[in-house]
Design an enzyme around this catalytic site. Structure first.
Site, PDB file in Angstrom:
ATOM      1  N   TRP A  27     -24.769 -18.276 -10.298  1.00  8.69           N
ATOM      2  CA  TRP A  27     -24.983 -18.734  -8.916  1.00  8.69           C
ATOM      3  C   TRP A  27     -25.564 -17.580  -8.123  1.00  8.69           C
ATOM      4  O   TRP A  27     -25.159 -16.428  -8.306  1.00  8.69           O
ATOM      5  CB  TRP A  27     -23.659 -19.201  -8.309  1.00  8.69           C
ATOM      6  CG  TRP A  27     -23.061 -20.356  -9.057  1.00  8.69           C
ATOM      7  CD1 TRP A  27     -22.020 -20.307  -9.932  1.00  8.69           C
ATOM      8  CD2 TRP A  27     -23.498 -21.723  -9.016  1.00  8.69           C
ATOM      9  NE1 TRP A  27     -21.768 -21.566 -10.428  1.00  8.69           N
ATOM     10  CE2 TRP A  27     -22.661 -22.456  -9.886  1.00  8.69           C
ATOM     11  CE3 TRP A  27     -24.501 -22.401  -8.327  1.00  8.69           C
ATOM     12  CZ2 TRP A  27     -22.805 -23.827 -10.092  1.00  8.69           C
ATOM     13  CZ3 TRP A  27     -24.647 -23.765  -8.522  1.00  8.69           C
ATOM     14  CH2 TRP A  27     -23.796 -24.462  -9.398  1.00  8.69           C
ATOM     15  N   THR A  28     -26.498 -17.891  -7.212  1.00  8.22           N
ATOM     16  CA  THR A  28     -27.324 -16.784  -6.726  1.00  8.22           C
ATOM     17  C   THR A  28     -27.326 -16.578  -5.209  1.00  8.22           C
ATOM     18  O   THR A  28     -28.278 -16.037  -4.671  1.00  8.22           O
ATOM     19  CB  THR A  28     -28.768 -16.984  -7.228  1.00  8.22           C
ATOM     20  OG1 THR A  28     -29.269 -18.233  -6.712  1.00  8.22           O
ATOM     21  CG2 THR A  28     -28.848 -16.993  -8.731  1.00  8.22           C
ATOM     22  N   GLU A  29     -26.251 -16.978  -4.529  1.00  9.72           N
ATOM     23  CA  GLU A  29     -26.197 -16.729  -3.079  1.00  9.72           C
ATOM     24  C   GLU A  29     -26.500 -15.261  -2.763  1.00  9.72           C
ATOM     25  O   GLU A  29     -27.204 -14.949  -1.808  1.00  9.72           O
ATOM     26  CB  GLU A  29     -24.800 -17.066  -2.528  1.00  9.72           C
ATOM     27  CG  GLU A  29     -24.510 -18.542  -2.389  1.00  9.72           C
ATOM     28  CD  GLU A  29     -23.844 -19.124  -3.626  1.00  9.72           C
ATOM     29  OE1 GLU A  29     -24.018 -18.563  -4.734  1.00  9.72           O
ATOM     30  OE2 GLU A  29     -23.156 -20.153  -3.491  1.00  9.72           O
ATOM     31  N   ARG A  69     -30.482 -21.073  -4.176  1.00 10.21           N
ATOM     32  CA  ARG A  69     -30.023 -20.092  -3.183  1.00 10.21           C
ATOM     33  C   ARG A  69     -31.027 -18.951  -3.119  1.00 10.21           C
ATOM     34  O   ARG A  69     -31.361 -18.456  -2.062  1.00 10.21           O
ATOM     35  CB  ARG A  69     -28.631 -19.592  -3.548  1.00 10.21           C
ATOM     36  CG  ARG A  69     -27.488 -20.491  -3.079  1.00 10.21           C
ATOM     37  CD  ARG A  69     -27.627 -21.954  -3.529  1.00 10.21           C
ATOM     38  NE  ARG A  69     -26.529 -22.788  -3.121  1.00 10.21           N
ATOM     39  CZ  ARG A  69     -25.439 -23.035  -3.876  1.00 10.21           C
ATOM     40  NH1 ARG A  69     -25.347 -22.535  -5.101  1.00 10.21           N
ATOM     41  NH2 ARG A  69     -24.482 -23.797  -3.426  1.00 10.21           N
ATOM     42  N   TYR A 113     -18.274 -17.127 -14.696  1.00 10.75           N
ATOM     43  CA  TYR A 113     -19.092 -17.047 -13.482  1.00 10.75           C
ATOM     44  C   TYR A 113     -19.659 -15.635 -13.329  1.00 10.75           C
ATOM     45  O   TYR A 113     -18.954 -14.699 -12.962  1.00 10.75           O
ATOM     46  CB  TYR A 113     -18.261 -17.484 -12.261  1.00 10.75           C
ATOM     47  CG  TYR A 113     -18.399 -18.974 -12.004  1.00 10.75           C
ATOM     48  CD1 TYR A 113     -18.364 -19.872 -13.075  1.00 10.75           C
ATOM     49  CD2 TYR A 113     -18.593 -19.490 -10.730  1.00 10.75           C
ATOM     50  CE1 TYR A 113     -18.514 -21.244 -12.860  1.00 10.75           C
ATOM     51  CE2 TYR A 113     -18.740 -20.859 -10.506  1.00 10.75           C
ATOM     52  CZ  TYR A 113     -18.697 -21.723 -11.582  1.00 10.75           C
ATOM     53  OH  TYR A 113     -18.858 -23.071 -11.360  1.00 10.75           O
ATOM     54  N   PHE A 114     -20.962 -15.548 -13.551  1.00 15.03           N
ATOM     55  CA  PHE A 114     -21.602 -14.234 -13.548  1.00 15.03           C
ATOM     56  C   PHE A 114     -22.061 -13.810 -12.151  1.00 15.03           C
ATOM     57  O   PHE A 114     -22.748 -12.812 -11.996  1.00 15.03           O
ATOM     58  CB  PHE A 114     -22.778 -14.213 -14.537  1.00 15.03           C
ATOM     59  CG  PHE A 114     -22.357 -14.147 -15.986  1.00 15.03           C
ATOM     60  CD1 PHE A 114     -21.036 -14.312 -16.370  1.00 15.03           C
ATOM     61  CD2 PHE A 114     -23.301 -13.908 -16.979  1.00 15.03           C
ATOM     62  CE1 PHE A 114     -20.655 -14.244 -17.711  1.00 15.03           C
ATOM     63  CE2 PHE A 114     -22.932 -13.833 -18.319  1.00 15.03           C
ATOM     64  CZ  PHE A 114     -21.607 -14.008 -18.685  1.00 15.03           C
ATOM     65  N   ASP A 115     -21.660 -14.608 -11.134  1.00 13.69           N
ATOM     66  CA  ASP A 115     -21.874 -14.109  -9.765  1.00 13.69           C
ATOM     67  C   ASP A 115     -20.681 -13.255  -9.333  1.00 13.69           C
ATOM     68  O   ASP A 115     -20.722 -12.594  -8.300  1.00 13.69           O
ATOM     69  CB  ASP A 115     -22.124 -15.258  -8.770  1.00 13.69           C
ATOM     70  CG  ASP A 115     -21.061 -16.349  -8.808  1.00 13.69           C
ATOM     71  OD1 ASP A 115     -20.296 -16.430  -9.796  1.00 13.69           O
ATOM     72  OD2 ASP A 115     -20.994 -17.142  -7.846  1.00 13.69           O
ATOM     73  N   TRP A 139     -15.387 -26.393 -14.586  1.00 10.60           N
ATOM     74  CA  TRP A 139     -15.618 -25.092 -13.925  1.00 10.60           C
ATOM     75  C   TRP A 139     -14.417 -24.615 -13.132  1.00 10.60           C
ATOM     76  O   TRP A 139     -14.209 -23.427 -12.963  1.00 10.60           O
ATOM     77  CB  TRP A 139     -16.860 -25.150 -13.024  1.00 10.60           C
ATOM     78  CG  TRP A 139     -16.723 -25.961 -11.757  1.00 10.60           C
ATOM     79  CD1 TRP A 139     -16.788 -27.322 -11.649  1.00 10.60           C
ATOM     80  CD2 TRP A 139     -16.505 -25.468 -10.429  1.00 10.60           C
ATOM     81  NE1 TRP A 139     -16.638 -27.708 -10.345  1.00 10.60           N
ATOM     82  CE2 TRP A 139     -16.475 -26.582  -9.569  1.00 10.60           C
ATOM     83  CE3 TRP A 139     -16.351 -24.195  -9.879  1.00 10.60           C
ATOM     84  CZ2 TRP A 139     -16.272 -26.463  -8.186  1.00 10.60           C
ATOM     85  CZ3 TRP A 139     -16.165 -24.075  -8.511  1.00 10.60           C
ATOM     86  CH2 TRP A 139     -16.117 -25.203  -7.672  1.00 10.60           C
ATOM     87  N   GLU A 141     -18.077 -30.543  -5.359  1.00  9.86           N
ATOM     88  CA  GLU A 141     -17.922 -30.173  -3.949  1.00  9.86           C
ATOM     89  C   GLU A 141     -18.589 -31.155  -2.990  1.00  9.86           C
ATOM     90  O   GLU A 141     -19.470 -30.787  -2.227  1.00  9.86           O
ATOM     91  CB  GLU A 141     -18.501 -28.760  -3.742  1.00  9.86           C
ATOM     92  CG  GLU A 141     -17.777 -27.711  -4.563  1.00  9.86           C
ATOM     93  CD  GLU A 141     -18.372 -26.314  -4.398  1.00  9.86           C
ATOM     94  OE1 GLU A 141     -17.584 -25.363  -4.338  1.00  9.86           O
ATOM     95  OE2 GLU A 141     -19.610 -26.174  -4.354  1.00  9.86           O
TER      96      GLU A 141
END
Ligand code: ACM
Ligand code: ZN
Length: 536
Positions: A476-478, A169, A426-428, A401, A335
């Site tokens: 996760w990096t969105e 991302r 989840y670190f986002d 998850w 997903e």
């Protein structure tokens, strides 16, 4: 009068000792907390005359590492020598007999010398990390550094202590990935899960398929703002990046020196739009596609009815296994919408021929075939908990998850599990009040919440507990557009994660953790790490 003087002096002296001990207590702020630590009196004085001594060849890289780190922390330039201990100095040893746990270590600091013993090379590395953390931050005097006398006997609770990083991302430099590995090593984490492929970008060079880097690694533009906003806005600027195989090897070698295993993730059958932009013939519809420009999940996935899909992915994995010496290969599996498969004659034909009752079973067929291939390469397959749906391959490991449930189900049926429930891992997620935090996906996972993470849920029966390998933080990096922001989202939450994975549950104490963390963050200050400040 004289007697009074004597008493007052004694009183003063006792007071001074108490204050000194208090200072030492404050100084010893190891994160994650060691399981047995006994403070003594006095200090070992480290100076330029010191030598790091070792006898075992495999310890040389660790001796070099320790020397470099000591210099970085203190400006004291010690030497290393391959020889028997000669008294004063730092002695590094491997002795498998100290524990059945190969990651165990002991650290003994007296006024005369420092001795670090690991049950293996890994154990020794963790002992070295504890030694580096008893050097109080910001002591760059280049002369004498006081290291408190103490004894540590320590070993981790869990063997999978990980951090995941999504480089699809948003993309981060090799230098930055190495920096994150340094930070993982500091916290005795041992597994780096590298999320290398996704809808929004393919980030690993595959020699057989050059279009994966020519086409799949660049998206035409990127979404601006939050995914749920009504008017989706895009920036109109192409965004890309990938790691060459040489760079991948460089990172893996760097990690290996830090005793960290790298687990690559190649996503399938979903999260595949970037690959399909270059190879649309591997989809059900034939495309065309562009590398995904927005966040969220796409309906376009690999076609499970075409043999070419399996051939393509197996060729990719054949190159990947050569680059990563670790035992695990992550194939994603999360997903994967089934809409295209439902309408694809080839997918439906595959289902009929194999007596698969629904698309869930088709996904299971897909992952089982990949598992057989991965096993033929001598590796273990791991995937997100959706791989349970439709039936799990016999030897697969599950990364849970969507809560604990998938992990519990897998462990009950004898599968190994890595727990990463979103709520804690989840670190986002936001780590404070949305009003004061930078744009993020949402959720709320505060430092305290991470500290409450229990990789083994209480409802799991005794027999199944051994299947819980450990846990990890997922990044996760969105919405994590820069390397600085990665640090902001990761620290200090990763410190809490390291403690719940390393330190015995009975020894975990949030107040004590925060007290140590305040000293620990001075280390981050001296390294220039952009951590989120603690709440007052
Ligand atoms: C995931 O967060 N989709 C594994
Ligand atoms: Zn299909």
């Amino acid at each position: 009068m004289k007697v009074f003087n004597l008493f007052s002096k004694l009183f003063l002296l006792l007071g001074m000792i108490a204050i000194t001990n208090q200072n030492v207590q404050a100084q010893v702020s190891i994160v994650p907390a060691p399981n047995h630590l006994k403070l003594g009196n006095g200090f070992y004085n480290l100076d330029v005359t010191d030598v790091i001594e070792f006898t075992d060849d495999q310890v040389k890289t660790l001796a070099d590492y320790l020397r470099e780190q000591v210099f970085a922390l203190t400006d004291v330039n010690v030497k290393i020598a391959q020889r028997k201990s000669q008294g004063k100095g730092i002695n590094l040893l491997i002795d498998a007999s100290i524990s059945d746990n190969k990651e165990a270590y002991t650290l003994d600091i007296t006024e005369d010398n420092i001795k670090v013993v690991g049950a293996s090379k890994q154990g020794l590395m963790f002992g070295i990390q504890s030694l580096l953390q008893v050097i109080y931050p910001n002591q760059k005097n280049g002369e004498i550094v006081e290291i408190p006398v103490l004894t540590v006997k320590d070993q981790p609770s869990f063997k999978w202590r990980g951090m995941h990083l999504d480089v699809c991302r948003h993309f981060y430099s090799v230098e930055f990935v190495k920096h994150m590995l340094d930070m993982m090593a500091m916290h005795k984490l041992n597994t780096f899960h590298w999320h290398l492929t996704d809808d929004q970008g393919w980030r690993i060079e595959i020699k057989k398929y050059p279009k994966l880097t020519e086409i799949s690694s660049v998206r035409p533009e990127t979404m601006v703002g939050h995914y749920v906003e009504e008017n989706q806005i895009f920036d109109g600027t192409p965004y890309g990046g990938f790691y060459t195989q040489e760079q991948i090897k460089e990172v893996v070698d760097y990690a290996t020196k830090l005793c960290i295993t790298v687990v690559p993730e190649i996503e399938m059958p979903g999260h595949a739009v970037a690959a399909l932009a270059a190879y649309p013939e591997l989809s059900c519809t034939g495309g065309p596609f562009e590398v995904y420009t927005k966040w969220g999940v796409s309906d376009d996935v690999y076609c499970a009815g075409k043999e070419e899909t399996f051939e393509f992915l197996q060729n990719i994995l054949s190159e990947v296994v050569e680059l990563f010496p670790g035992e695990y290969l992550h194939v994603g599996g999360d997903e994967c919408p089934k809409k295209r498969w439902e309408n694809c004659p080839l997918c439906q034909k595959r289902m009929k021929e194999n007596n698969l009752k629904d698309e869930m079973e088709l996904q299971s067929y897909f992952i089982k075939r990949m598992e057989t291939f991965v096993a033929s390469k001598g590796k273990k397959l791991i995937g997100w908990d959706e791989i349970l749906e439709g039936g799990l391959p016999e030897r697969a490991t599950v990364m849970s998850w969507r809560g604990y449930e998938g992990g519990i189900e897998a462990a009950h049926t004898g599968h190994d599990v890595v727990m990463t429930p979103g709520e804690f891992c989840y670190f986002d997620h936001l780590q404070g009040d949305q009003e004061y935090e930078p744009l993020s996906i949402g959720g709320f996972t505060s430092l305290n919440k991470v500290y409450q993470f229990k990789p083994v849920p209480p409802e799991l029966d005794k027999k199944s507990r051994k299947h819980i390998l450990g846990g990890q933080a997922n990044v996760w990096t969105e919405y994590i557009t820069s390397e600085d922001k990665v640090e902001y989202m990761v620290f200090p939450r990763l410190c809490a994660m390291s403690e719940v994975l390393w330190t015995n549950e009975s020894q975990q104490n949030y107040e004590d953790f925060v007290k140590r963390l305040k000293v620990h963050l001075k280390r981050f200050d001296s390294l220039g790490v952009n951590y989120r400040p603690l709440d007052e």
